[in-house]
Design a protein around this motif. Structure first.
Motif, PDB file in Angstrom:
ATOM      1  N   ALA A  43      13.207  -1.429  -0.108  1.00  0.00           N
ATOM      2  CA  ALA A  43      13.988  -0.566  -1.002  1.00  0.00           C
ATOM      3  C   ALA A  43      13.567   0.896  -0.934  1.00  0.00           C
ATOM      4  N   CYS A  44      12.351   1.171  -0.536  1.00  0.00           N
ATOM      5  CA  CYS A  44      11.844   2.545  -0.615  1.00  0.00           C
ATOM      6  C   CYS A  44      12.588   3.487   0.332  1.00  0.00           C
ATOM      7  N   PRO A  45      13.189   4.542  -0.201  1.00  0.00           N
ATOM      8  CA  PRO A  45      13.940   5.467   0.659  1.00  0.00           C
ATOM      9  C   PRO A  45      13.038   6.399   1.463  1.00  0.00           C
ATOM     10  N   LYS A  46      11.773   6.443   1.154  1.00  0.00           N
ATOM     11  CA  LYS A  46      10.852   7.379   1.805  1.00  0.00           C
ATOM     12  C   LYS A  46       9.842   6.715   2.731  1.00  0.00           C
ATOM     13  N   GLY A  47       9.924   5.422   2.873  1.00  0.00           N
ATOM     14  CA  GLY A  47       8.905   4.724   3.681  1.00  0.00           C
ATOM     15  C   GLY A  47       7.518   4.916   3.086  1.00  0.00           C
ATOM     16  N   ALA A  48       7.480   4.971   1.769  1.00  0.00           N
ATOM     17  CA  ALA A  48       6.236   5.326   1.088  1.00  0.00           C
ATOM     18  C   ALA A  48       5.413   4.126   0.668  1.00  0.00           C
ATOM     19  N   ILE A  49       5.986   2.939   0.783  1.00  0.00           N
ATOM     20  CA  ILE A  49       5.229   1.744   0.395  1.00  0.00           C
ATOM     21  C   ILE A  49       5.440   0.703   1.501  1.00  0.00           C
ATOM     22  N   ALA A  50       4.360   0.085   1.922  1.00  0.00           N
ATOM     23  CA  ALA A  50       4.468  -0.902   3.006  1.00  0.00           C
ATOM     24  C   ALA A  50       3.412  -1.974   2.803  1.00  0.00           C
TER      25      ALA A  50
ATOM     26  N   LYS B 293       3.537   0.071 -13.434  1.00  0.00           N
ATOM     27  CA  LYS B 293       3.606   1.439 -13.951  1.00  0.00           C
ATOM     28  C   LYS B 293       3.770   2.457 -12.822  1.00  0.00           C
ATOM     29  N   ILE B 294       4.767   3.335 -12.973  1.00  0.00           N
ATOM     30  CA  ILE B 294       4.889   4.506 -12.098  1.00  0.00           C
ATOM     31  C   ILE B 294       5.178   5.678 -13.027  1.00  0.00           C
ATOM     32  N   THR B 295       4.281   6.626 -13.076  1.00  0.00           N
ATOM     33  CA  THR B 295       4.488   7.802 -13.924  1.00  0.00           C
ATOM     34  C   THR B 295       4.833   8.990 -13.032  1.00  0.00           C
TER      35      THR B 295
ATOM     36  N   GLU C 292       0.861  -1.192   0.000  1.00  0.00           N
ATOM     37  CA  GLU C 292       0.000   0.000   0.000  1.00  0.00           C
ATOM     38  C   GLU C 292       0.887   1.227   0.000  1.00  0.00           C
ATOM     39  N   LEU C 293       0.397   2.313  -0.576  1.00  0.00           N
ATOM     40  CA  LEU C 293       1.150   3.560  -0.576  1.00  0.00           C
ATOM     41  C   LEU C 293       0.805   4.354   0.687  1.00  0.00           C
ATOM     42  N   GLN C 294       1.836   4.778   1.384  1.00  0.00           N
ATOM     43  CA  GLN C 294       1.647   5.459   2.664  1.00  0.00           C
ATOM     44  C   GLN C 294       1.446   6.962   2.459  1.00  0.00           C
TER      45      GLN C 294
ATOM     46  N   GLU D 200       0.688   8.250 -11.807  1.00  0.00           N
ATOM     47  CA  GLU D 200       0.097   6.903 -11.953  1.00  0.00           C
ATOM     48  C   GLU D 200       0.977   5.925 -11.183  1.00  0.00           C
ATOM     49  N   PHE D 201       0.343   4.948 -10.591  1.00  0.00           N
ATOM     50  CA  PHE D 201       1.073   3.904  -9.855  1.00  0.00           C
ATOM     51  C   PHE D 201       0.208   2.659  -9.958  1.00  0.00           C
ATOM     52  N   VAL D 202       0.716   1.634 -10.574  1.00  0.00           N
ATOM     53  CA  VAL D 202      -0.097   0.428 -10.775  1.00  0.00           C
ATOM     54  C   VAL D 202       0.660  -0.800 -10.277  1.00  0.00           C
TER      55      VAL D 202
ATOM     56  N   LYS E 106       3.516   9.818   0.339  1.00  0.00           N
ATOM     57  CA  LYS E 106       4.941   9.997   0.634  1.00  0.00           C
ATOM     58  C   LYS E 106       5.810   9.680  -0.580  1.00  0.00           C
ATOM     59  N   CYS E 107       5.242   8.993  -1.536  1.00  0.00           N
ATOM     60  CA  CYS E 107       5.981   8.527  -2.709  1.00  0.00           C
ATOM     61  C   CYS E 107       6.494   9.700  -3.555  1.00  0.00           C
ATOM     62  N   VAL E 108       7.771   9.580  -3.969  1.00  0.00           N
ATOM     63  CA  VAL E 108       8.355  10.612  -4.830  1.00  0.00           C
ATOM     64  C   VAL E 108       8.618  10.062  -6.247  1.00  0.00           C
ATOM     65  N   ALA E 109       8.011   8.947  -6.529  1.00  0.00           N
ATOM     66  CA  ALA E 109       8.066   8.341  -7.863  1.00  0.00           C
ATOM     67  C   ALA E 109       9.487   8.089  -8.359  1.00  0.00           C
ATOM     68  N   CYS E 110      10.353   7.603  -7.458  1.00  0.00           N
ATOM     69  CA  CYS E 110      11.746   7.344  -7.858  1.00  0.00           C
ATOM     70  C   CYS E 110      11.886   6.037  -8.642  1.00  0.00           C
ATOM     71  N   THR E 111      10.889   5.180  -8.567  1.00  0.00           N
ATOM     72  CA  THR E 111      10.798   3.878  -9.252  1.00  0.00           C
ATOM     73  C   THR E 111      11.754   2.801  -8.710  1.00  0.00           C
ATOM     74  N   LEU E 112      12.367   3.063  -7.568  1.00  0.00           N
ATOM     75  CA  LEU E 112      13.252   2.039  -6.983  1.00  0.00           C
ATOM     76  C   LEU E 112      12.499   0.739  -6.705  1.00  0.00           C
ATOM     77  N   CYS E 113      11.289   0.891  -6.154  1.00  0.00           N
ATOM     78  CA  CYS E 113      10.496  -0.307  -5.820  1.00  0.00           C
ATOM     79  C   CYS E 113      10.211  -1.126  -7.078  1.00  0.00           C
ATOM     80  N   MET E 114       9.932  -0.420  -8.150  1.00  0.00           N
ATOM     81  CA  MET E 114       9.644  -1.089  -9.427  1.00  0.00           C
ATOM     82  C   MET E 114      10.877  -1.851  -9.914  1.00  0.00           C
TER      83      MET E 114
HETATM   84  S1  SF4 Z   1      10.572   3.362  -3.925  1.00  0.00           S
HETATM   85 FE1  SF4 Z   1       9.127   4.491  -2.615  1.00  0.00          FE
HETATM   86  S2  SF4 Z   1       9.311   6.627  -3.255  1.00  0.00           S
HETATM   87 FE2  SF4 Z   1      10.236   5.360  -4.875  1.00  0.00          FE
HETATM   88  S3  SF4 Z   1       8.557   4.996  -6.350  1.00  0.00           S
HETATM   89 FE3  SF4 Z   1       8.551   3.283  -4.917  1.00  0.00          FE
HETATM   90  S4  SF4 Z   1       7.096   3.856  -3.312  1.00  0.00           S
HETATM   91 FE4  SF4 Z   1       7.622   5.714  -4.426  1.00  0.00          FE
END
Ligand code: SF4
Ligand code: SF4
Length: 134
Positions: A101-108, A69-71, A41-43, A84-86, A51-59
């Protein structure tokens, strides 16, 4: 002859008064362990912003390519966010790599386990469905 009957009756009565080890699902829900891994889930922060900054690391780290998809987009103050986030939950293996991997704690990963559906298209989660509910 009578002894086995008494013994069997005693066993039955003992189980009638003991605490059941089963649950009346779905009326009763199981409490999962704290480290249970449900779906990602996105926090959101205190102001309800993602909190997501769309860095795409998680992807990048997702081993099953479930994050499809992360736009990235940019706000007026150059803040980054996902337009967009799918996540395709039919591919997700609940490994938790995205969370690690998320540097922002944005996905859990949450603690939900009722994901069965008749139509697997329902399990393709977009930004709205991925946003963690308070
Ligand atoms: S790693 Fe975290 S901040 Fe980066 S796109 Fe994924 S959820 Fe967003
Ligand atoms: S839990 Fe694992 S498989 Fe699921 S989206 Fe995250 S990294 Fe991918």
């Amino acid at each position: 002859m009578i002894y086995p009957l008494i013994k069997g009756l005693a066993t039955t009565l003992k189980h009638c008064v003991s605490k059941p080890i089963t649950l009346q699902y779905p009326e009763e829900k199981r409490q999962v362990y704290p480290r249970f891994r449900g779906h990602p889930e996105l926090q959101v922060d205190e102001d309800g912003r993602l909190k997501c900054v769309a860095c795409t690391l998680c992807m990048t780290v997702c081993p099953s390519r479930a994050i499809t998809k992360i736009t990235p987009a940019e706000g007026p103050n150059h803040e980054k966010y996902p337009a967009e986030f799918v996540i395709d939950l039919t591919r997700c293996i609940f490994c938790g790599f995205c969370q690690e991997a998320c540097p922002k704690g944005a996905i859990a990963l949450n603690n939900k386990y009722e994901l069965a559906q008749y139509d697997k298209r329902v399990l393709i989660y977009d930004l709205e469905k991925l946003r963690a509910k308070a």
